[in-house]
Each structure stands twice: as structure tokens, then as C-alpha cells.
Scaffold this motif. Structure first.
Motif, PDB file in Angstrom:
ATOM      1  N   ALA A 123      26.560  19.737  63.802  1.00 30.67           N
ATOM      2  CA  ALA A 123      26.184  19.275  65.172  1.00 30.67           C
ATOM      3  C   ALA A 123      27.488  18.501  65.548  1.00 30.67           C
ATOM      4  O   ALA A 123      27.749  18.726  66.870  1.00 30.67           O
ATOM      5  CB  ALA A 123      24.932  18.226  65.419  1.00 30.67           C
ATOM      6  N   LEU A 124      28.517  18.163  64.698  1.00 25.96           N
ATOM      7  CA  LEU A 124      29.534  17.459  65.130  1.00 25.96           C
ATOM      8  C   LEU A 124      30.553  18.329  65.539  1.00 25.96           C
ATOM      9  O   LEU A 124      31.157  18.397  66.592  1.00 25.96           O
ATOM     10  CB  LEU A 124      29.917  16.444  63.846  1.00 25.96           C
ATOM     11  CG  LEU A 124      31.461  15.865  64.120  1.00 25.96           C
ATOM     12  CD1 LEU A 124      31.213  14.861  65.188  1.00 25.96           C
ATOM     13  CD2 LEU A 124      32.067  15.154  62.742  1.00 25.96           C
ATOM     14  N   ASP A 125      30.798  19.502  64.714  1.00 21.95           N
ATOM     15  CA  ASP A 125      31.710  20.556  65.075  1.00 21.95           C
ATOM     16  C   ASP A 125      31.320  21.756  65.761  1.00 21.95           C
ATOM     17  O   ASP A 125      32.226  22.677  66.194  1.00 21.95           O
ATOM     18  CB  ASP A 125      32.428  20.912  63.728  1.00 21.95           C
ATOM     19  CG  ASP A 125      32.995  19.806  63.004  1.00 21.95           C
ATOM     20  OD1 ASP A 125      33.661  18.890  63.565  1.00 21.95           O
ATOM     21  OD2 ASP A 125      32.867  19.786  61.616  1.00 21.95           O
ATOM     22  N   ARG A 126      30.007  21.896  66.079  1.00 23.49           N
ATOM     23  CA  ARG A 126      29.455  23.253  66.442  1.00 23.49           C
ATOM     24  C   ARG A 126      29.959  23.378  68.029  1.00 23.49           C
ATOM     25  O   ARG A 126      29.949  22.190  68.836  1.00 23.49           O
ATOM     26  CB  ARG A 126      27.919  23.239  66.479  1.00 23.49           C
ATOM     27  CG  ARG A 126      27.390  24.623  66.791  1.00 23.49           C
ATOM     28  CD  ARG A 126      26.035  24.417  66.181  1.00 23.49           C
ATOM     29  NE  ARG A 126      25.273  25.468  66.483  1.00 23.49           N
ATOM     30  CZ  ARG A 126      25.394  26.979  65.819  1.00 23.49           C
ATOM     31  NH1 ARG A 126      26.380  27.058  64.678  1.00 23.49           N
ATOM     32  NH2 ARG A 126      24.613  27.855  66.126  1.00 23.49           N
ATOM     33  N   PRO A 127      30.412  24.241  68.553  1.00 20.20           N
ATOM     34  CA  PRO A 127      30.890  24.533  69.981  1.00 20.20           C
ATOM     35  C   PRO A 127      29.748  24.247  70.949  1.00 20.20           C
ATOM     36  O   PRO A 127      28.627  24.396  70.543  1.00 20.20           O
ATOM     37  CB  PRO A 127      31.352  26.137  69.984  1.00 20.20           C
ATOM     38  CG  PRO A 127      31.631  26.338  68.583  1.00 20.20           C
ATOM     39  CD  PRO A 127      30.705  25.510  67.753  1.00 20.20           C
ATOM     40  N   TYR A 128      29.865  23.537  71.832  1.00 18.46           N
ATOM     41  CA  TYR A 128      28.854  23.145  72.814  1.00 18.46           C
ATOM     42  C   TYR A 128      27.916  24.246  73.368  1.00 18.46           C
ATOM     43  O   TYR A 128      26.725  24.034  73.546  1.00 18.46           O
ATOM     44  CB  TYR A 128      29.432  22.363  74.196  1.00 18.46           C
ATOM     45  CG  TYR A 128      28.308  21.761  74.858  1.00 18.46           C
ATOM     46  CD1 TYR A 128      27.833  20.465  74.404  1.00 18.46           C
ATOM     47  CD2 TYR A 128      27.990  22.094  76.220  1.00 18.46           C
ATOM     48  CE1 TYR A 128      26.735  19.852  75.118  1.00 18.46           C
ATOM     49  CE2 TYR A 128      27.032  21.246  76.867  1.00 18.46           C
ATOM     50  CZ  TYR A 128      26.497  20.226  76.403  1.00 18.46           C
ATOM     51  OH  TYR A 128      25.327  19.563  77.058  1.00 18.46           O
ATOM     52  N   ALA A 129      28.444  25.330  73.948  1.00 23.46           N
ATOM     53  CA  ALA A 129      27.696  26.445  74.043  1.00 23.46           C
ATOM     54  C   ALA A 129      26.857  26.882  73.077  1.00 23.46           C
ATOM     55  O   ALA A 129      25.440  27.096  73.325  1.00 23.46           O
ATOM     56  CB  ALA A 129      28.753  27.706  74.413  1.00 23.46           C
ATOM     57  N   LEU A 130      27.092  26.868  71.794  1.00 27.16           N
ATOM     58  CA  LEU A 130      26.091  27.250  70.578  1.00 27.16           C
ATOM     59  C   LEU A 130      25.109  26.148  70.409  1.00 27.16           C
ATOM     60  O   LEU A 130      24.073  26.467  70.298  1.00 27.16           O
ATOM     61  CB  LEU A 130      27.047  27.352  69.432  1.00 27.16           C
ATOM     62  CG  LEU A 130      27.787  28.537  69.296  1.00 27.16           C
ATOM     63  CD1 LEU A 130      28.463  28.771  67.951  1.00 27.16           C
ATOM     64  CD2 LEU A 130      26.929  30.176  69.551  1.00 27.16           C
ATOM     65  N   LEU A 131      25.465  24.986  70.783  1.00 27.35           N
ATOM     66  CA  LEU A 131      24.595  23.799  70.731  1.00 27.35           C
ATOM     67  C   LEU A 131      23.445  23.930  71.676  1.00 27.35           C
ATOM     68  O   LEU A 131      22.223  23.775  71.550  1.00 27.35           O
ATOM     69  CB  LEU A 131      25.441  22.478  70.998  1.00 27.35           C
ATOM     70  CG  LEU A 131      24.681  21.340  70.288  1.00 27.35           C
ATOM     71  CD1 LEU A 131      24.459  21.399  68.757  1.00 27.35           C
ATOM     72  CD2 LEU A 131      25.817  20.008  70.555  1.00 27.35           C
ATOM     73  N   LEU A 132      23.833  24.404  72.881  1.00 31.65           N
ATOM     74  CA  LEU A 132      22.879  24.606  74.110  1.00 31.65           C
ATOM     75  C   LEU A 132      21.990  25.714  73.710  1.00 31.65           C
ATOM     76  O   LEU A 132      20.835  25.773  74.011  1.00 31.65           O
ATOM     77  CB  LEU A 132      23.689  25.047  75.360  1.00 31.65           C
ATOM     78  CG  LEU A 132      24.314  23.513  76.055  1.00 31.65           C
ATOM     79  CD1 LEU A 132      25.062  24.229  77.344  1.00 31.65           C
ATOM     80  CD2 LEU A 132      23.253  22.528  76.442  1.00 31.65           C
ATOM     81  N   GLU A 133      22.513  26.754  73.119  1.00 35.13           N
ATOM     82  CA  GLU A 133      21.547  28.237  72.631  1.00 35.13           C
ATOM     83  C   GLU A 133      20.850  27.454  71.687  1.00 35.13           C
ATOM     84  O   GLU A 133      19.718  27.900  71.797  1.00 35.13           O
ATOM     85  CB  GLU A 133      22.449  29.098  72.085  1.00 35.13           C
ATOM     86  CG  GLU A 133      23.436  29.808  73.060  1.00 35.13           C
ATOM     87  CD  GLU A 133      24.331  30.997  72.440  1.00 35.13           C
ATOM     88  OE1 GLU A 133      23.986  31.390  71.359  1.00 35.13           O
ATOM     89  OE2 GLU A 133      24.970  31.323  73.294  1.00 35.13           O
ATOM     90  N   ASP A 134      21.180  26.590  70.822  1.00 33.15           N
ATOM     91  CA  ASP A 134      20.382  26.128  69.723  1.00 33.15           C
ATOM     92  C   ASP A 134      19.048  25.207  70.363  1.00 33.15           C
ATOM     93  O   ASP A 134      18.008  25.328  69.936  1.00 33.15           O
ATOM     94  CB  ASP A 134      20.880  25.061  68.762  1.00 33.15           C
ATOM     95  CG  ASP A 134      21.886  25.864  67.748  1.00 33.15           C
ATOM     96  OD1 ASP A 134      21.808  27.069  67.662  1.00 33.15           O
ATOM     97  OD2 ASP A 134      22.821  25.236  67.061  1.00 33.15           O
TER      98      ASP A 134
END
Length: 168
Positions: A123-134
Motif C-alpha cells: 500500500a506504501l508504493d502502489r500507484p494511487y490509481a491502482l489503490l483506487l481500483e483495489d
């Protein structure tokens, strides 16, 4: 006299709504919605054993809460970031990123449910767009698991009279 000078002292005595500082805060509050959170340990424990979904950045658990007076009708979120993930600066950064992602994606959350999010290091390094998809995918999976019927039993090979797999 303090190093900041008399101007800093008078700024702290301003009433809410006065000065440029409060104008900036109101703009920020309009952009970042406030996310209702779980605070007490008992609230976190009440969610244990509920429905789960897992993503690369976090694990999420959901449980419907009983209707109680004094509790809001919207979804509430609790964030668990363990010391195993890093020092305080790292943990707080993960918490802020997850809170922002859930504030943006909480539209898909069920209103009468509590959610506990257990952070993972990615969660620290994941791109924000992918975090939103998650977030979107996890909330959809939790909603979908509520609508499934009973599990269907399937067998790959017929069983013999003594219960062993094989041809009949």
C-alpha cells in the motif's frame, strides 16, 4: 517574546471563519470528505469473522452492524497498520493513502456496515490509481458475496459404493 513574534500569537486567537487560513481549510474540507472511522477495540473486534476480500494492498473485512441509536447510518471504517510494516512515519503514510482511497471509493460501501482494513506493505508504493481500483474491486466483491446462493457441491469423478473415487 517568542521567536514567531506577535503576529503568530494573534493568528492563533482568531475566531473560526476569520482570515485566509480558515478559507483554505474550508476548501480542503470540500475536496477531502471526512471518513467515519472505528475508534474502540470492541468495534474492531465486532467486525472479526465477517465477510473478507483481499487485494495486493490490503485485506478488508465487513460485517453488518445492528441498528443502534446514536450511531450514524453510513458505513464506518477502521484501519489497522501493524508495526511490522515499518516505523511510525511509514505507517502513517500508509494510513493516509488508504484513508484517501477509501474516502474516494466509499460510494460502493454498504450503509449499515462496518469495515476493517488491514494494510499490507504494498500500500506504501502502489500507484494511487491502482489503490483506487483495489478499493472498488474489494467493495464490489464484498457486496457480491452477500448475493450468492448456497455453495454448489461438485465432484470431479464419481464415487464407488465404499466412498472412494474411481469408476463405478
Amino acid at each position: 517574546m517568542h521567536a514567531a513574534g506577535p503576529r503568530a500569537a494573534s493568528a492563533s486567537r482568531r475566531k473560526p471563519g476569520q482570515g485566509s487560513c480558515s478559507r483554505e481549510l474550508s476548501r480542503a474540507e470540500a475536496i477531502i470528505p471526512i471518513l467515519p472511522t472505528l475508534k474502540a477495540r470492541t468495534e474492531f473486534l465486532a467486525v472479526r469473522g465477517g465477510r473478507r476480500s483481499s487485494t495486493p494492498a490490503f485485506l478488508i473485512e465487513m460485517r453488518e452492524r445492528p441498528m443502534m441509536p446514536g450511531h450514524g447510518d453510513g458505513p464506518r471504517f477502521g484501519f489497522t497498520i501493524t508495526k511490522k510494516l515499518g516505523n511510525a512515519v511509514t505507517r502513517n503514510r500508509i494510513r493516509r493513502r488508504l484513508k484517501a482511497a477509501f474516502a474516494a471509493g466509499a460510494v460502493g460501501a454498504e450503509a449499515s456496515c462496518d469495515y476493517v482494513i488491514v494494510a499490507r506493505r504494498t500500500a506504501l508504493d502502489r500507484p494511487y490509481a491502482l489503490l483506487l481500483e483495489d478499493v472498488t474491486r474489494a467493495l464490489a466483491a464484498l457486496r457480491g458475496s452477500n448475493k450468492r446462493g448456497p455453495p454448489v457441491e461438485t465432484r470431479s469423478a464419481p464415487r464407488t459404493a465404499d466412498g472412494k473415487k474411481g469408476s463405478a
